[in-house]
Design an enzyme around this catalytic site. Structure first.
Site, PDB file in Angstrom:
ATOM      1  N   ASN A  39      53.324  37.311  49.389  1.00  0.00           N
ATOM      2  CA  ASN A  39      52.782  37.759  50.675  1.00  0.00           C
ATOM      3  C   ASN A  39      53.651  37.309  51.860  1.00  0.00           C
ATOM      4  OD1 ASN A  39      51.067  38.648  52.663  1.00  0.00           O
ATOM      5  ND2 ASN A  39      49.407  37.236  52.172  1.00  0.00           N
ATOM      6  N   HIS A 124      34.856  37.002  47.769  1.00  0.00           N
ATOM      7  CA  HIS A 124      34.743  36.464  49.130  1.00  0.00           C
ATOM      8  C   HIS A 124      33.549  37.052  49.861  1.00  0.00           C
ATOM      9  CE1 HIS A 124      39.379  35.660  49.396  1.00  0.00           C
ATOM     10  NE2 HIS A 124      38.826  35.165  48.296  1.00  0.00           N
ATOM     11  N   ARG A 149      32.728  32.836  47.527  1.00  0.00           N
ATOM     12  CA  ARG A 149      33.386  31.979  48.522  1.00  0.00           C
ATOM     13  C   ARG A 149      32.864  32.354  49.894  1.00  0.00           C
ATOM     14  NH1 ARG A 149      39.687  32.087  50.572  1.00  0.00           N
ATOM     15  NH2 ARG A 149      38.795  33.597  52.020  1.00  0.00           N
ATOM     16  N   TYR A 161      40.589  32.795  60.470  1.00  0.00           N
ATOM     17  CA  TYR A 161      41.209  33.460  59.322  1.00  0.00           C
ATOM     18  C   TYR A 161      40.191  33.635  58.184  1.00  0.00           C
ATOM     19  CZ  TYR A 161      43.919  34.324  55.188  1.00  0.00           C
ATOM     20  OH  TYR A 161      44.377  34.876  54.036  1.00  0.00           O
ATOM     21  N   ASP A 213      36.784  27.491  51.399  1.00  0.00           N
ATOM     22  CA  ASP A 213      38.233  27.275  51.504  1.00  0.00           C
ATOM     23  C   ASP A 213      38.568  26.783  52.908  1.00  0.00           C
ATOM     24  OD1 ASP A 213      40.999  27.441  51.434  1.00  0.00           O
ATOM     25  OD2 ASP A 213      41.040  29.398  50.439  1.00  0.00           O
ATOM     26  N   HIS A 215      41.738  26.066  53.837  1.00  0.00           N
ATOM     27  CA  HIS A 215      43.078  26.563  54.156  1.00  0.00           C
ATOM     28  C   HIS A 215      44.032  25.495  54.697  1.00  0.00           C
ATOM     29  CE1 HIS A 215      42.135  30.633  53.090  1.00  0.00           C
ATOM     30  NE2 HIS A 215      41.125  30.680  53.925  1.00  0.00           N
ATOM     31  N   GLU A 239      38.022  23.953  48.659  1.00  0.00           N
ATOM     32  CA  GLU A 239      39.421  24.317  48.380  1.00  0.00           C
ATOM     33  C   GLU A 239      40.356  23.948  49.525  1.00  0.00           C
ATOM     34  OE1 GLU A 239      39.549  28.385  47.200  1.00  0.00           O
ATOM     35  OE2 GLU A 239      41.613  28.665  47.842  1.00  0.00           O
ATOM     36  N   GLU A 265      47.136  26.864  45.194  1.00  0.00           N
ATOM     37  CA  GLU A 265      47.615  28.254  45.180  1.00  0.00           C
ATOM     38  C   GLU A 265      49.043  28.364  45.694  1.00  0.00           C
ATOM     39  OE1 GLU A 265      44.283  29.601  47.643  1.00  0.00           O
ATOM     40  OE2 GLU A 265      45.689  30.215  49.178  1.00  0.00           O
ATOM     41  N   ARG A 286      44.809  25.644  41.104  1.00  0.00           N
ATOM     42  CA  ARG A 286      44.675  27.020  41.560  1.00  0.00           C
ATOM     43  C   ARG A 286      45.940  27.863  41.376  1.00  0.00           C
ATOM     44  NH1 ARG A 286      41.451  29.998  43.416  1.00  0.00           N
ATOM     45  NH2 ARG A 286      42.268  30.315  45.507  1.00  0.00           N
ATOM     46  N   HIS A 315      44.277  31.562  41.834  1.00  0.00           N
ATOM     47  CA  HIS A 315      44.281  32.367  43.063  1.00  0.00           C
ATOM     48  C   HIS A 315      44.248  33.854  42.692  1.00  0.00           C
ATOM     49  CE1 HIS A 315      46.663  32.999  47.074  1.00  0.00           C
ATOM     50  NE2 HIS A 315      45.357  32.937  47.304  1.00  0.00           N
ATOM     51  N   ASP A 319      46.538  40.003  47.803  1.00  0.00           N
ATOM     52  CA  ASP A 319      48.003  40.039  47.849  1.00  0.00           C
ATOM     53  C   ASP A 319      48.658  39.677  46.523  1.00  0.00           C
ATOM     54  OD1 ASP A 319      46.976  37.531  49.658  1.00  0.00           O
ATOM     55  OD2 ASP A 319      48.633  36.893  48.395  1.00  0.00           O
ATOM     56  N   GLU A 342      39.378  33.991  40.755  1.00  0.00           N
ATOM     57  CA  GLU A 342      39.130  34.618  42.063  1.00  0.00           C
ATOM     58  C   GLU A 342      39.447  36.102  41.975  1.00  0.00           C
ATOM     59  OE1 GLU A 342      41.720  33.267  45.224  1.00  0.00           O
ATOM     60  OE2 GLU A 342      40.357  33.990  46.776  1.00  0.00           O
ATOM     61  N   TRP A 405      49.435  25.922  57.396  1.00  0.00           N
ATOM     62  CA  TRP A 405      48.818  27.034  56.686  1.00  0.00           C
ATOM     63  C   TRP A 405      48.146  26.484  55.461  1.00  0.00           C
ATOM     64  CZ3 TRP A 405      45.884  30.544  55.832  1.00  0.00           C
ATOM     65  CH2 TRP A 405      45.961  31.782  56.469  1.00  0.00           C
TER      66      TRP A 405
HETATM   67  O1  EZ4 Z   1      45.276  32.681  52.252  1.00  0.00           O
HETATM   68  O2  EZ4 Z   1      46.171  35.044  49.796  1.00  0.00           O
HETATM   69  O3  EZ4 Z   1      42.040  31.595  48.229  1.00  0.00           O
HETATM   70  N1  EZ4 Z   1      42.550  32.477  48.811  1.00  0.00           N
HETATM   71  C1  EZ4 Z   1      43.300  32.352  49.912  1.00  0.00           C
HETATM   72  C2  EZ4 Z   1      43.975  33.567  50.466  1.00  0.00           C
HETATM   73  C3  EZ4 Z   1      45.370  33.209  50.959  1.00  0.00           C
HETATM   74  C4  EZ4 Z   1      46.294  34.367  50.974  1.00  0.00           C
HETATM   75  C5  EZ4 Z   1      47.731  33.895  51.132  1.00  0.00           C
HETATM   76  O4  EZ4 Z   1      48.603  34.900  50.781  1.00  0.00           O
HETATM   77  O5  EZ4 Z   1      43.419  31.263  50.412  1.00  0.00           O
HETATM   78  O6  EZ4 Z   1      43.212  34.121  51.490  1.00  0.00           O
HETATM   79 CO    CO Z   2      42.708  29.639  49.172  1.00  0.00          CO
END
Ligand code: EZ4
Ligand code: CO
Length: 405
Positions: A39, A124, A149, A161, A213, A215, A239, A265, A286, A315, A319, A342, A405
């Site tokens: 991605n 999700h 999730r 996000y 999550d 992130h 996560e 991931e 993951r 994961h 993407d 997932e 990120w």
């Molecule tokens: O942020 O796939 O668990 N899933 C995630 C996703 C990731 C994107 C990154 O390319 O965290 O939403």
């Molecule tokens: Co994630």
């Protein structure tokens, strides 16, 4: 007499999201498909495969999967890293697909056969506030999901996000020459998380598995506080609480809470995460099958993790292509410490390019019994959707500082 690799082709296609597909054709005309999608850096992997890997594979025996893995990993000075490992992963997936098709069996049978009948799956749900989140979770439960999730908005922020407002669909990578920018507020998030997730648990009852999550946006102190505050929610996992490369710092989080932790991931090899596993700093690892060098390497990670009672929960966002989902499910069916897959799901155009034989039923996935991985790619359809630049948004603190990120 082994079939030889005759051609290695790379297809880049964008049916609402960018995907990189590897096509390996043998001297007998058997085609294997691999996923090389990374991605936001898709074309780097496409070039790595097209310019550097493909030409070296032509003429090699297609059934020497492990040797080709070693050739592409040990035989190259520059190791690890997401671009290298996604490229190796794509080759590995395509070669397992070829072997299964050649022998007429689904890949899970080549991995020792099924150890379970079906694989638990989570998807999700997203809602800006508690009523919206409850609607979204209930819609997922109506689809059959037993694990969801849950992501939610933060008061005072415009965007978060992974969260939509209202019923809009959610596709995190925005098209354009660069990433969109969002503002983030950790204290406000830490206040909101226990309130909204406790409310959600009260509404859904004890049986539905809830995941969340973070992130990678917290430091270990914040992460410990969050994990502890969420204990009454009884999460299946929490996560990515801190940046994944800060592995030993997870111990500080661990020591504060019994909330199960999942991370990984962004890891690409066992060498990136072996301490995390052997020190049992996570409950779930993951690593995604394509990003971690394919079926061959994911199996090694999970075999190592089995010793330490760590389970796999790969994961599976929109993407990674359906080829990876299928590959992950074959591993999942044949690997005892595989916990959950997932499945974010795909926009409607994706099924024009990828026809997958895995199936979803009553909250569980099964890879299907088609020979190989069970996914075919329609090259003419793929050609109708040319690559477009697209990136995940980035986030900054209120003072403008970049967030992890
Ligand atoms: O942020 O796939 O668990 N899933 C995630 C996703 C990731 C994107 C990154 O390319 O965290 O939403
Ligand atoms: Co994630």
């Amino acid at each position: 007499m082994s079939q030889l690799i005759d051609a290695v082709d790379v297809i880049v296609t964008s049916p609402s999201r960018n995907y990189v597909v590897l096509k390996i054709t043998t001297s007998d005309g058997v085609v294997g498909w691999g996923d090389a999608t990374l991605n936001g850096r898709e074309l780097a992997v496409a070039s790595y495969l097209r310019d550097h890997v493909g030409p070296t594979l032509v003429g090699k025996a297609a059934d020497r999967i492990e040797d080709i893995w070693q050739y592409l990993y040990r035989g190259v000075y520059w190791r690890r890293g997401p671009v290298t490992m996604a490229a190796i992963g794509a080759v590995d997936l395509a070669l397992w697909d070829i072997l299964g098709k050649t022998l007429g069996v689904p890949v899970h049978r080549l991995l020792g056969g099924a150890v379970r009948d079906r694989i638990l799956s989570y998807t999700h749900a997203t809602g800006w506030d508690l009523p919206e989140l409850i609607d979204s979770v209930e819609a997922r439960r109506d689809q059959g999901f037993r694990a969801v999730r849950a992501q939610f908005g933060v008061p005072g922020l415009d965007k978060v996000y992974g969260v939509t407002r209202g019923a809009a669909s959610y596709e995190p990578a925005g098209r354009g020459v660069g990433p969109a920018e969002e503002t983030w507020d950790t204290p406000a998030y830490l206040r909101q998380a226990p309130t909204i997730l406790t409310g959600l648990r009260e509404h859904v009852g004890p049986d539905l598995h809830l995941l969340h999550d973070a992130h990678h946006r917290l430091n270990p102190t914040e992460a410990g506080r969050l994990a502890r505050s969420l204990e009454p929610v009884d999460l299946y996992w929490l996560e990515d609480v801190i940046p994944a490369e800060n592995q030993h710092l997870l111990r500080a989080v661990r020591d504060k809470t019994t909330t199960p932790l999942a991370i990984g991931e962004v890891f690409n090899t066992i060498w990136d995460c072996h301490e995390l596993i052997s020190e049992r700093l996570v409950d779930y690892i993951r690593t995604a099958v394509s990003h971690v060098g394919g079926i061959s390497h994911l199996r090694k990670i999970l075999a190592f993790a089995e010793v330490y009672q760590v389970k796999g929960g790969p994961h599976g966002p929109s993407d990674v292509s359906p080829i990876s989902i299928a590959a992950s499910l074959h591993v999942g069916l044949a690997t005892t410490n595989f916990a959950i897959q997932e499945l974010m799901g795909y926009g409607p155009l994706v099924s024009e390019v990828f026809q997958a034989s895995y199936r979803f039923d009553d909250g569980y996935l099964h890879p299907g019994d088609a020979p190989g991985l069970g996914v075919t790619v329609d090259e003419q359809a793929a050609a109708r959707f040319p690559y477009e630049q697209a990136y995940l948004p980035i986030a900054r603190d209120r003072d403008g500082t970049m967030k992890d990120w």
